[in-house]
Scaffold this active site. Structure first.
Site, PDB file in Angstrom:
ATOM      1  N   LYS A   9       0.819  -1.213   0.000  1.00  0.00           N
ATOM      2  CA  LYS A   9       0.000   0.000   0.000  1.00  0.00           C
ATOM      3  C   LYS A   9       0.859   1.273   0.000  1.00  0.00           C
ATOM      4  CE  LYS A   9      -3.924  -1.986   2.584  1.00  0.00           C
ATOM      5  NZ  LYS A   9      -4.826  -1.719   3.742  1.00  0.00           N
ATOM      6  N   TYR A  49     -12.851  -2.766  -2.191  1.00  0.00           N
ATOM      7  CA  TYR A  49     -13.317  -2.510  -0.828  1.00  0.00           C
ATOM      8  C   TYR A  49     -14.839  -2.383  -0.787  1.00  0.00           C
ATOM      9  CZ  TYR A  49      -8.538  -1.890   0.978  1.00  0.00           C
ATOM     10  OH  TYR A  49      -7.235  -2.084   1.387  1.00  0.00           O
ATOM     11  N   PHE A  57     -15.541   6.009   7.021  1.00  0.00           N
ATOM     12  CA  PHE A  57     -14.122   6.228   6.735  1.00  0.00           C
ATOM     13  C   PHE A  57     -13.734   5.893   5.300  1.00  0.00           C
ATOM     14  CE2 PHE A  57     -13.005   1.789   6.637  1.00  0.00           C
ATOM     15  CZ  PHE A  57     -13.803   1.171   7.594  1.00  0.00           C
ATOM     16  N   ARG A  85      -1.665 -14.203   4.988  1.00  0.00           N
ATOM     17  CA  ARG A  85      -2.563 -13.477   5.896  1.00  0.00           C
ATOM     18  C   ARG A  85      -1.960 -13.445   7.319  1.00  0.00           C
ATOM     19  NH1 ARG A  85      -6.979  -9.967   5.169  1.00  0.00           N
ATOM     20  NH2 ARG A  85      -8.284 -10.209   6.991  1.00  0.00           N
ATOM     21  N   THR A  91      -5.735  -6.320  11.266  1.00  0.00           N
ATOM     22  CA  THR A  91      -5.852  -5.060  10.528  1.00  0.00           C
ATOM     23  C   THR A  91      -5.128  -3.891  11.209  1.00  0.00           C
ATOM     24  OG1 THR A  91      -8.014  -5.850   9.799  1.00  0.00           O
ATOM     25  CG2 THR A  91      -7.531  -3.521   9.420  1.00  0.00           C
ATOM     26  N   ARG A 102       2.406  -6.004   9.783  1.00  0.00           N
ATOM     27  CA  ARG A 102       1.722  -4.860  10.395  1.00  0.00           C
ATOM     28  C   ARG A 102       2.200  -4.641  11.826  1.00  0.00           C
ATOM     29  NH1 ARG A 102      -4.244  -6.541   8.043  1.00  0.00           N
ATOM     30  NH2 ARG A 102      -4.207  -5.300   6.122  1.00  0.00           N
ATOM     31  N   ASN A 112      -1.725   0.607   7.092  1.00  0.00           N
ATOM     32  CA  ASN A 112      -1.234  -0.674   7.611  1.00  0.00           C
ATOM     33  C   ASN A 112      -0.436  -1.483   6.595  1.00  0.00           C
ATOM     34  OD1 ASN A 112      -3.373  -1.373   6.040  1.00  0.00           O
ATOM     35  ND2 ASN A 112      -4.545  -2.419   7.638  1.00  0.00           N
ATOM     36  N   HIS A 115      -2.132  -5.204   1.945  1.00  0.00           N
ATOM     37  CA  HIS A 115      -3.394  -5.927   1.836  1.00  0.00           C
ATOM     38  C   HIS A 115      -3.077  -7.353   1.456  1.00  0.00           C
ATOM     39  CE1 HIS A 115      -7.298  -7.354   0.451  1.00  0.00           C
ATOM     40  NE2 HIS A 115      -6.638  -7.856  -0.576  1.00  0.00           N
ATOM     41  N   GLU A 126      -9.929 -11.452  -6.404  1.00  0.00           N
ATOM     42  CA  GLU A 126      -9.030 -10.296  -6.401  1.00  0.00           C
ATOM     43  C   GLU A 126      -7.955 -10.430  -7.479  1.00  0.00           C
ATOM     44  OE1 GLU A 126      -7.779 -10.011  -2.285  1.00  0.00           O
ATOM     45  OE2 GLU A 126      -9.727  -9.194  -1.677  1.00  0.00           O
TER      46      GLU A 126
HETATM   47  N1  UDP Z   1      -9.746   0.168   7.438  1.00  0.00           N
HETATM   48  C1  UDP Z   1      -9.778   1.386   8.109  1.00  0.00           C
HETATM   49  N2  UDP Z   1     -10.580   1.511   9.220  1.00  0.00           N
HETATM   50  C2  UDP Z   1     -11.342   0.489   9.679  1.00  0.00           C
HETATM   51  C3  UDP Z   1     -11.322  -0.748   8.976  1.00  0.00           C
HETATM   52  C4  UDP Z   1     -10.511  -0.873   7.868  1.00  0.00           C
HETATM   53  O1  UDP Z   1      -9.094   2.342   7.713  1.00  0.00           O
HETATM   54  O2  UDP Z   1     -12.044   0.665  10.694  1.00  0.00           O
HETATM   55  C5  UDP Z   1      -8.898   0.020   6.233  1.00  0.00           C
HETATM   56  C6  UDP Z   1      -7.562  -0.674   6.524  1.00  0.00           C
HETATM   57  O3  UDP Z   1      -6.563  -0.076   5.701  1.00  0.00           O
HETATM   58  C7  UDP Z   1      -7.846  -2.095   6.100  1.00  0.00           C
HETATM   59  C8  UDP Z   1      -8.778  -1.891   4.924  1.00  0.00           C
HETATM   60  O4  UDP Z   1      -9.575  -0.774   5.277  1.00  0.00           O
HETATM   61  O5  UDP Z   1      -6.659  -2.797   5.774  1.00  0.00           O
HETATM   62  C9  UDP Z   1      -9.660  -3.079   4.602  1.00  0.00           C
HETATM   63  O6  UDP Z   1     -10.378  -3.456   5.752  1.00  0.00           O
HETATM   64  P1  UDP Z   1     -10.572  -4.982   6.158  1.00  0.00           P
HETATM   65  O7  UDP Z   1     -11.562  -5.016   7.271  1.00  0.00           O
HETATM   66  O8  UDP Z   1     -10.868  -5.787   4.941  1.00  0.00           O
HETATM   67  O9  UDP Z   1      -9.139  -5.358   6.782  1.00  0.00           O
HETATM   68  P2  UDP Z   1      -7.917  -6.258   6.251  1.00  0.00           P
HETATM   69  O10 UDP Z   1      -8.515  -7.432   5.506  1.00  0.00           O
HETATM   70  O11 UDP Z   1      -7.070  -5.375   5.372  1.00  0.00           O
HETATM   71  O12 UDP Z   1      -7.190  -6.672   7.494  1.00  0.00           O
HETATM   72 MG    MG Z   2      -9.967  -7.457   4.050  1.00  0.00          MG
END
Ligand code: UDP
Ligand code: MG
Length: 153
Positions: A9, A49, A57, A85, A91, A102, A112, A115, A126
């Site tokens: 990212k 997303y 947000f 993962r 996250t 992370r 973070n 992805h 994806e």
């Molecule tokens: N994100 C954020 N605030 C939140 C939840 C998610 O800014 O409360 C952002 C964060 O960069 C995250 C991305 O949105 O990596 C995708 O969210 P997801 O819940 O899919 O998390 P991930 O799979 O990336 O852990």
């Molecule tokens: Mg996700």
């Protein structure tokens, strides 16, 4: 062999961590099957997303994902969706375990670093969203025989 999708990212690009992130996956034994640099469009981020577009947000998340070009990767390996993962961590960088990407490199929920696909099904969706067939490479590396036991592959 299983494949998963990774985005390095803008938080990583801005902090000069592209090499660090690639290096972690490479050292683990995963194989790079595809990689390219891209500036993500509004449309592709809405798809990627989709589960978050209605969140308050989302506008700042979209802006953050468009702050710089990103690096798109396909990594290959046995059970690599779960392996990658786990290497990324949860996250929020502040609660992600030490030793994860992370957990070691991020202090933020949004910024973070990386992805990664959360299941085999989402990896397939994806990868189709971001790559075409000719983006992929199949090749043997000198180290391949040292990564797995014969009956693991
Ligand atoms: N994100 C954020 N605030 C939140 C939840 C998610 O800014 O409360 C952002 C964060 O960069 C995250 C991305 O949105 O990596 C995708 O969210 P997801 O819940 O899919 O998390 P991930 O799979 O990336 O852990
Ligand atoms: Mg996700």
């Amino acid at each position: 062999m299983e494949r998963t999708f990774v985005i390095i990212k803008p938080s990583a690009v801005n902090r000069q961590l592209i090499g660090e992130v690639i290096s972690r996956f490479e050292k683990k034994g995963l194989k790079l099957a595809a990689m390219k640099m891209a500036q993500l469009s509004d449309a592709i981020l809405h798809d990627h997303y989709n589960h978050l577009v209605d969140k308050p947000f989302f506008p700042r998340l979209k802006a953050a994902m468009q702050a710089t070009p990103v690096i798109l990767c396909c990594w290959e390996g046995v059970d690599c969706v779960n392996v990658v993962r786990a290497m990324c961590g949860v996250t929020n960088g502040r609660t992600a375990d030490a030793g994860t990407i992370r957990g070691d490199l991020s202090m933020s929920m949004q910024e973070n670093i990386v992805h990664s696909s959360d299941s085999l099904e989402s990896a397939a969706v994806e990868l189709k969203r971001f790559f075409i067939d000719t983006d992929y490479f199949s090749y043997e590396r000198a180290v391949d025989k040292a990564i797995y036991a014969n009956d693991e592959v």
